[in-house]
Motif scaffolding. Structure first.
Motif, PDB file in Angstrom:
ATOM      1  N   UNK A  94      16.294  -1.194   3.061  1.00 18.63           N
ATOM      2  CA  UNK A  94      15.586  -0.447   2.015  1.00 18.63           C
ATOM      3  C   UNK A  94      14.232  -0.014   2.558  1.00 18.63           C
ATOM      4  N   UNK A  95      13.892   1.235   2.330  1.00 18.32           N
ATOM      5  CA  UNK A  95      12.583   1.742   2.726  1.00 18.32           C
ATOM      6  C   UNK A  95      11.719   1.938   1.496  1.00 18.32           C
ATOM      7  N   UNK A  96      10.542   1.336   1.519  1.00 20.18           N
ATOM      8  CA  UNK A  96       9.579   1.397   0.419  1.00 20.18           C
ATOM      9  C   UNK A  96       8.458   2.355   0.823  1.00 20.18           C
ATOM     10  N   UNK A  97       8.118   3.245  -0.090  1.00 19.77           N
ATOM     11  CA  UNK A  97       7.070   4.217   0.189  1.00 19.77           C
ATOM     12  C   UNK A  97       5.786   3.852  -0.536  1.00 19.77           C
ATOM     13  N   UNK A  98       4.673   4.136   0.102  1.00 20.66           N
ATOM     14  CA  UNK A  98       3.363   3.885  -0.479  1.00 20.66           C
ATOM     15  C   UNK A  98       2.510   5.136  -0.299  1.00 20.66           C
ATOM     16  N   UNK A  99       2.015   5.682  -1.415  1.00 18.41           N
ATOM     17  CA  UNK A  99       1.224   6.904  -1.401  1.00 18.41           C
ATOM     18  C   UNK A  99      -0.152   6.626  -2.002  1.00 18.41           C
ATOM     19  N   UNK A 100      -1.197   7.084  -1.323  1.00 16.68           N
ATOM     20  CA  UNK A 100      -2.578   6.879  -1.783  1.00 16.68           C
ATOM     21  C   UNK A 100      -3.183   8.227  -2.139  1.00 16.68           C
ATOM     22  N   UNK A 101      -4.092   8.223  -3.124  1.00 18.00           N
ATOM     23  CA  UNK A 101      -4.663   9.489  -3.587  1.00 18.00           C
ATOM     24  C   UNK A 101      -5.867   9.936  -2.761  1.00 18.00           C
ATOM     25  N   UNK A 102      -6.201   9.179  -1.719  1.00 20.83           N
ATOM     26  CA  UNK A 102      -7.310   9.557  -0.853  1.00 20.83           C
ATOM     27  C   UNK A 102      -7.001   9.084   0.560  1.00 20.83           C
ATOM     28  N   UNK A 103      -7.729   9.592   1.513  1.00 24.92           N
ATOM     29  CA  UNK A 103      -7.477   9.223   2.902  1.00 24.92           C
ATOM     30  C   UNK A 103      -8.097   7.862   3.205  1.00 24.92           C
ATOM     31  N   UNK A 104      -7.319   6.975   3.737  1.00 22.28           N
ATOM     32  CA  UNK A 104      -7.788   5.631   4.079  1.00 22.28           C
ATOM     33  C   UNK A 104      -7.272   5.269   5.455  1.00 22.28           C
ATOM     34  N   UNK A 105      -8.066   4.523   6.185  1.00 16.99           N
ATOM     35  CA  UNK A 105      -7.639   4.104   7.516  1.00 16.99           C
ATOM     36  C   UNK A 105      -6.774   2.855   7.433  1.00 16.99           C
ATOM     37  N   UNK A 106      -7.240   1.886   6.670  1.00 13.14           N
ATOM     38  CA  UNK A 106      -6.575   0.591   6.660  1.00 13.14           C
ATOM     39  C   UNK A 106      -5.619   0.470   5.482  1.00 13.14           C
ATOM     40  N   UNK A 107      -4.376   0.129   5.803  1.00 15.22           N
ATOM     41  CA  UNK A 107      -3.349  -0.061   4.792  1.00 15.22           C
ATOM     42  C   UNK A 107      -2.618  -1.360   5.123  1.00 15.22           C
ATOM     43  N   UNK A 108      -2.259  -2.102   4.083  1.00 18.76           N
ATOM     44  CA  UNK A 108      -1.652  -3.407   4.273  1.00 18.76           C
ATOM     45  C   UNK A 108      -0.345  -3.489   3.494  1.00 18.76           C
ATOM     46  N   UNK A 109       0.589  -4.286   4.025  1.00 20.05           N
ATOM     47  CA  UNK A 109       1.828  -4.581   3.311  1.00 20.05           C
ATOM     48  C   UNK A 109       1.908  -6.085   3.097  1.00 20.05           C
TER      49      UNK A 109
END
Lengths: 114, 114
Positions: free
Chosen positions: A19-34
């Motif tokens: 399963x592939x989970x998508x994550x979308x942010x409303x602004x540009x960010x460098x650091x993303x965590x799961x």
């Protein structure tokens, strides 16, 4: 602050599938965590996904099982591969905007593996 | 290794009373500590950050203390309301693979009764 959406919100999957989970942010960010959060437990960091570099995995998590993509500054995917019932959990993505020391979380993806 | 402890038992209090939640940590000297709120089926939401040189921080009905000698933070909600019912997580900064990360406690569930 940042507003984060995740897809799907929940899914029921068969053992051995991915399963592939998508994550979308409303602004540009460098650091993303799961993260993974199993029932009644706290959040466990799976990996840090920064745009322009390969994801950094925490102890106990490997790329073959949890491949991550980070094609741009507003989007990331986490794949849960060859699933087993032990992968049943809530998967959350979060971001840490630049110059902030706090994280903003998506609503999570609730996964049940049969 | 770093360890964060929060009371795993739920805290039940009467509306209007002050709720006090505890976060203890060991093998650690964090530069700051954070508190998050998590409602069922949702991702955590940032509430407060307190730095090592701050003894106390307030935000509306919330108050956080940080005792680096005792290695403990207390989180208070005054004049509690049923809407304050949630799980409260404390989080400390860590460092992994060249990136900052957050380490979360297991959380304490608060139930405020009318």
């Amino acid at each position: 602050s940042a507003v984060i959406s995740q897809k799907p919100s929940r899914d029921i999957c068969q053992r051995g599938t991915s399963l592939t989970i998508q994550c979308q942010v409303d602004s540009q960010v460098t650091m993303m965590f799961w993260y993974r959060q199993q029932p009644g437990q706290s959040l466990t960091l799976i990996a840090t996904a920064n745009q322009g570099s390969e994801a950094t995995y925490e102890s106990g998590f490997v790329i073959d099982k949890f491949p991550i993509s980070r094609p741009n500054l507003t989007f990331s995917t986490l794949t849960v591969s060859n699933m087993s019932p032990e992968d049943s959990s809530i998967y959350l993505c979060s971001v840490e905007p630049k110059l902030q020391e706090t994280q903003y979380f998506g609503p999570g993806t609730r996964l049940l593996v049969l | 290794s770093q360890k964060i402890e929060q009371n795993s038992e739920a805290l039940n209090i009467q509306e209007g009373k002050t709720a006090t939640l505890t976060c203890n940590y060991t093998n650690y000297s964090p530069a700051y500590l954070q508190w998050y709120r998590q409602d069922p089926g949702r991702g955590p939401v940032f509430l407060l950050l307190i730095r090592e040189n701050e003894k106390e921080k307030r935000k509306e009905r919330l108050k956080v203390t940080f005792d680096t000698t005792l290695k403990q933070s207390l989180f208070h909600i005054t004049a509690s309301q049923p809407a304050d019912s949630a799980t409260y997580l404390c989080a400390l900064p860590g460092f992994s693979g060249g990136y900052n990360k957050l380490i979360f406690g297991a959380g304490t569930r608060l139930a405020v009764h009318p």
